[in-house]
Design a protein around this motif. Structure first.
Motif, PDB file in Angstrom:
ATOM      1  N   LEU A 133      42.622  44.006  40.115  1.00 13.20           N
ATOM      2  CA  LEU A 133      43.569  42.921  39.885  1.00 13.20           C
ATOM      3  C   LEU A 133      43.331  42.393  38.476  1.00 13.20           C
ATOM      4  O   LEU A 133      42.412  41.604  38.252  1.00 13.20           O
ATOM      5  CB  LEU A 133      43.387  41.810  40.929  1.00 13.20           C
ATOM      6  N   PRO A 134      44.123  42.818  37.497  1.00 15.50           N
ATOM      7  CA  PRO A 134      43.884  42.421  36.109  1.00 15.50           C
ATOM      8  C   PRO A 134      43.909  40.895  35.939  1.00 15.50           C
ATOM      9  O   PRO A 134      44.760  40.200  36.481  1.00 15.50           O
ATOM     10  CB  PRO A 134      45.059  43.079  35.360  1.00 15.50           C
ATOM     11  N   GLY A 135      42.945  40.393  35.178  1.00 13.02           N
ATOM     12  CA  GLY A 135      42.877  38.961  34.905  1.00 13.02           C
ATOM     13  C   GLY A 135      42.502  38.116  36.099  1.00 13.02           C
ATOM     14  O   GLY A 135      42.849  36.936  36.165  1.00 13.02           O
ATOM     15  N   TYR A 136      41.763  38.693  37.045  1.00 16.57           N
ATOM     16  CA  TYR A 136      41.427  37.966  38.267  1.00 16.57           C
ATOM     17  C   TYR A 136      40.578  36.730  37.975  1.00 16.57           C
ATOM     18  O   TYR A 136      40.735  35.700  38.631  1.00 16.57           O
ATOM     19  CB  TYR A 136      40.687  38.900  39.235  1.00 16.57           C
ATOM     20  N   ASP A 137      39.684  36.825  36.987  1.00 19.32           N
ATOM     21  CA  ASP A 137      38.824  35.680  36.690  1.00 19.32           C
ATOM     22  C   ASP A 137      39.634  34.488  36.183  1.00 19.32           C
ATOM     23  O   ASP A 137      39.259  33.335  36.409  1.00 19.32           O
ATOM     24  CB  ASP A 137      37.764  36.079  35.663  1.00 19.32           C
ATOM     25  N   ARG A 138      40.759  34.745  35.512  1.00 23.15           N
ATOM     26  CA  ARG A 138      41.589  33.656  35.001  1.00 23.15           C
ATOM     27  C   ARG A 138      42.657  33.216  36.012  1.00 23.15           C
ATOM     28  O   ARG A 138      43.050  32.057  36.036  1.00 23.15           O
ATOM     29  CB  ARG A 138      42.278  34.092  33.696  1.00 23.15           C
ATOM     30  N   LEU A 139      43.116  34.159  36.825  1.00 21.71           N
ATOM     31  CA  LEU A 139      44.218  33.880  37.755  1.00 21.71           C
ATOM     32  C   LEU A 139      43.743  33.932  39.205  1.00 21.71           C
ATOM     33  O   LEU A 139      44.485  34.347  40.101  1.00 21.71           O
ATOM     34  CB  LEU A 139      45.347  34.895  37.536  1.00 21.71           C
ATOM     35  N   ARG A 140      42.520  33.508  39.425  1.00 18.91           N
ATOM     36  CA  ARG A 140      41.925  33.628  40.770  1.00 18.91           C
ATOM     37  C   ARG A 140      42.749  32.899  41.827  1.00 18.91           C
ATOM     38  O   ARG A 140      43.023  33.433  42.907  1.00 18.91           O
ATOM     39  CB  ARG A 140      40.496  33.088  40.748  1.00 18.91           C
ATOM     40  N   CYS A 141      43.173  31.670  41.547  1.00 19.90           N
ATOM     41  CA  CYS A 141      43.939  30.891  42.525  1.00 19.90           C
ATOM     42  C   CYS A 141      45.279  31.550  42.834  1.00 19.90           C
ATOM     43  O   CYS A 141      45.713  31.587  43.993  1.00 19.90           O
ATOM     44  CB  CYS A 141      44.144  29.466  42.025  1.00 19.90           C
ATOM     45  N   ALA A 142      45.920  32.082  41.798  1.00 23.58           N
ATOM     46  CA  ALA A 142      47.209  32.731  42.019  1.00 23.58           C
ATOM     47  C   ALA A 142      47.053  33.998  42.855  1.00 23.58           C
ATOM     48  O   ALA A 142      47.858  34.263  43.761  1.00 23.58           O
ATOM     49  CB  ALA A 142      47.862  33.061  40.680  1.00 23.58           C
ATOM     50  N   TYR A 143      46.020  34.789  42.569  1.00 24.60           N
ATOM     51  CA  TYR A 143      45.790  36.012  43.338  1.00 24.60           C
ATOM     52  C   TYR A 143      45.400  35.704  44.781  1.00 24.60           C
ATOM     53  O   TYR A 143      45.736  36.457  45.697  1.00 24.60           O
ATOM     54  CB  TYR A 143      44.691  36.854  42.686  1.00 24.60           C
ATOM     55  N   GLN A 144      44.677  34.605  45.011  1.00 27.43           N
ATOM     56  CA  GLN A 144      44.208  34.290  46.357  1.00 27.43           C
ATOM     57  C   GLN A 144      45.237  33.547  47.191  1.00 27.43           C
ATOM     58  O   GLN A 144      44.998  33.288  48.375  1.00 27.43           O
ATOM     59  CB  GLN A 144      42.926  33.453  46.279  1.00 27.43           C
ATOM     60  N   SER A 145      46.391  33.230  46.620  1.00 26.75           N
ATOM     61  CA  SER A 145      47.433  32.549  47.374  1.00 26.75           C
ATOM     62  C   SER A 145      47.882  33.422  48.543  1.00 26.75           C
ATOM     63  O   SER A 145      48.185  34.613  48.376  1.00 26.75           O
ATOM     64  CB  SER A 145      48.627  32.237  46.465  1.00 26.75           C
ATOM     65  N   VAL A 146      47.924  32.839  49.733  1.00 24.93           N
ATOM     66  CA  VAL A 146      48.179  33.621  50.937  1.00 24.93           C
ATOM     67  C   VAL A 146      48.824  32.723  51.991  1.00 24.93           C
ATOM     68  O   VAL A 146      48.615  31.508  52.008  1.00 24.93           O
ATOM     69  CB  VAL A 146      46.872  34.233  51.477  1.00 24.93           C
ATOM     70  N   SER A 147      49.621  33.344  52.851  1.00 30.02           N
ATOM     71  CA  SER A 147      50.172  32.659  54.024  1.00 30.02           C
ATOM     72  C   SER A 147      49.569  33.306  55.267  1.00 30.02           C
ATOM     73  O   SER A 147      49.532  34.540  55.368  1.00 30.02           O
ATOM     74  CB  SER A 147      51.699  32.779  54.055  1.00 30.02           C
TER      75      SER A 147
END
Length: 500
Positions: free
Chosen positions: A381-395
């Motif tokens: 997941l490119p840029g995971y360290d910067r976009l961690r919250c966006a990548y972890q968004s889940v329903s």
């Protein structure tokens, strides 16, 4: 105590709230003013032990636990990632699905089975602990993480002490100077498991970041959970005793078929003859002076059934379980009042799903799982360290509840979608599935059907036109054109997505 007496006399003089008076009707009503943590520390272990005993030995208690767990979890509360990139989302969902089979550190079930076990523990003990266990790469897991479930007895209630630096340990939980949970002091072995050769009473300090503590607190400041059986234990146990006594009385009465009365014997100590065995249609000759009588077996009476019903209603209300779920008795009540009771029960279950199971259990597991999936290289997941919250968004999608008539439910849902009251994505999510994944599966099926010249859709379905007109896929396969006025609409397949 002197102050309480003065306050009671003052309250009696002033009046006001009748509930606070000390007159004859409330003389024996002495409510404790202790905080819930004090009450749990003194009685929590006993309540949990009695709840577990009832779940093992009482049919109503066992049914209540299973009804709660199956309704809260069902087939599993499943995640649907909110990642916008379709390829990344599909890869993430496949990786999660592979990991769920490896999630249990004991290897007895999958992640959704752990959810169900956690729901059972929440009902029985009021709380449950799961330890996040990172694994080595050589363990061969899809993502190096497993979960170890620990019962509430593994955290000692009586462990309380002050720590240097302003920290404290309260009921086995370590807090820092500003009240944050920093660690759990867990026992190395279950205090009641005599098969474990580990050291009795030895504890190990586990950082709070490695522990999931799920509970449904009922009061502000509550540290530990309380069994949902607490308000029902007395009635469940005493009703069980009453039922056993009634059954024993009937069994004893049924042992006696008849009594034979004989005149007094000449010798009082002379043994009587053997008991008479009676068979159907048998003619019995009696000696002179003997008389036969049958026992008047006492019936349970007309109050037995209403008493049982009323008591079980009180138990159902105390447990928060509908009467039919508790007893398996679906004969009482009509469809309307049964549906009202189930609607209220499902609202309660929904609140537990979102505030306890999802927020306290599923959410931290997902966050840790994604961190380790990226760190271990299981997914890119490119840029995971910067976009961690966006990548972890889940329903999180709980299992859908169905009613008795699925045809009416489906028709009502279609009408809501057509009227714009809900979207297809919402309807699919309520069933516990991911809308994008379902759409990809449907598109793949339509493509396969077109290639084989098949069409299993009924005319007028949302995927077709109102008259069931065919689209371009089948016409391409058969050589027809959409703009050919002579082309038969029955030879065509569904219209493309943009033309629907």
């Amino acid at each position: 105590m002197a102050f309480d007496g003065i306050r009671a006399r003052l309250g009696a003089i002033i009046g006001g709230f009748d509930a606070a008076q000390s007159h004859r009707r409330l003389r024996g009503f002495r409510a404790s003013r202790a905080h819930v943590n004090t009450l749990i520390a003194s009685a929590g272990e006993t309540i949990t032990a009695r709840a577990r005993w009832l779940a093992r030995n009482n049919g109503y208690a066992s049914g209540a636990v299973e009804a709660f767990a199956s309704n809260v979890v069902g087939d599993g509360i499943k995640p649907s990632s909110s990642i916008a990139n379709a390829a990344q989302k599909e890869a993430l969902q496949k990786l999660w699905l592979a990991w769920t089979d490896e999630a249990d550190a004991e290897g007895l079930t999958d992640f959704y089975g752990l959810q169900r076990r956690a729901a059972r523990e929440l009902f029985l003990a009021g709380e449950v602990f799961l330890r996040l266990r990172p694994r080595r790469p050589e363990d061969g897991l899809s993502v190096p993480l497993q979960l170890q479930m620990l019962p509430s007895e593994m955290l000692p209630m009586d462990l309380n002490r002050e720590l240097p630096g302003g920290g404290t340990i309260r009921q086995g939980i370590e807090f820092d100077g500003i009240g944050r949970r920093v660690a759990y002091h867990l026992l190395r072995r279950h205090p009641g498991d005599m098969t474990d050769p580990g050291l009795v009473g030895e504890t190990v300090r586990v950082p709070a970041s490695e522990i999931i503590h799920a509970l449904d607190p009922v009061e502000a400041g509550q540290l530990r959970g309380v069994s949902r059986f607490a308000p029902a234990i007395v009635k469940l146990f005493t009703l069980d005793l009453y039922d056993d006594a009634e059954l024993e009385r009937k069994k004893t009465a049924a042992m006696f078929a008849m009594f034979i009365t004989s005149p007094a014997l000449e010798t009082p100590l002379e043994p009587a003859e053997e008991d008479l065995e009676v068979e159907p249609g048998q003619v019995v000759r009696l000696d002179p002076g003997e008389d036969v009588s049958t026992p008047a077996t006492p019936d349970s009476g007309s109050t037995y059934e209403p008493f049982q019903y009323r008591t079980l209603l009180q138990i159902a209300a105390a447990l928060g379980i509908p009467y039919p779920y508790l007893t398996g008795d679906a004969a009482r009540g009509n469809f309307s009042n049964t549906r009202v009771a189930l609607l209220d029960f499902r609202r309660r279950v929904s609140s537990i799903q979102h505030s306890v199971i999802i927020h306290q259990l599923c959410r931290p597991v997902w966050q840790r799982w994604m961190d380790l999936a990226v760190l271990s290289g299981a997914i890119d997941l490119p840029g995971y360290d910067r976009l961690r919250c966006a990548y972890q968004s889940v329903s999180w999608l709980p299992t859908r509840w169905d009613w008795v008539d699925p045809m009416k439910d489906a028709s009502a849902e279609i009408l809501q979608i057509e009227a714009g009251l809900k979207s297809r994505s919402q309807a699919i999510s309520e069933r516990g599935y991911d809308a994008e994944q379902v759409d990809r599966e449907i598109a793949a099926e339509r493509k396969r059907e077109a290639a084989l010249g098949l069409d299993f859709r009924r005319p007028g379905s949302p995927a077709q036109g109102p008259k069931g007109e065919a689209g371009s896929e089948a016409s391409d396969a058969t050589g027809d054109r959409d703009d050919d006025p002579d082309a038969d609409s029955s030879d065509n397949d569904a219209k493309p997505v943009e033309d629907r």
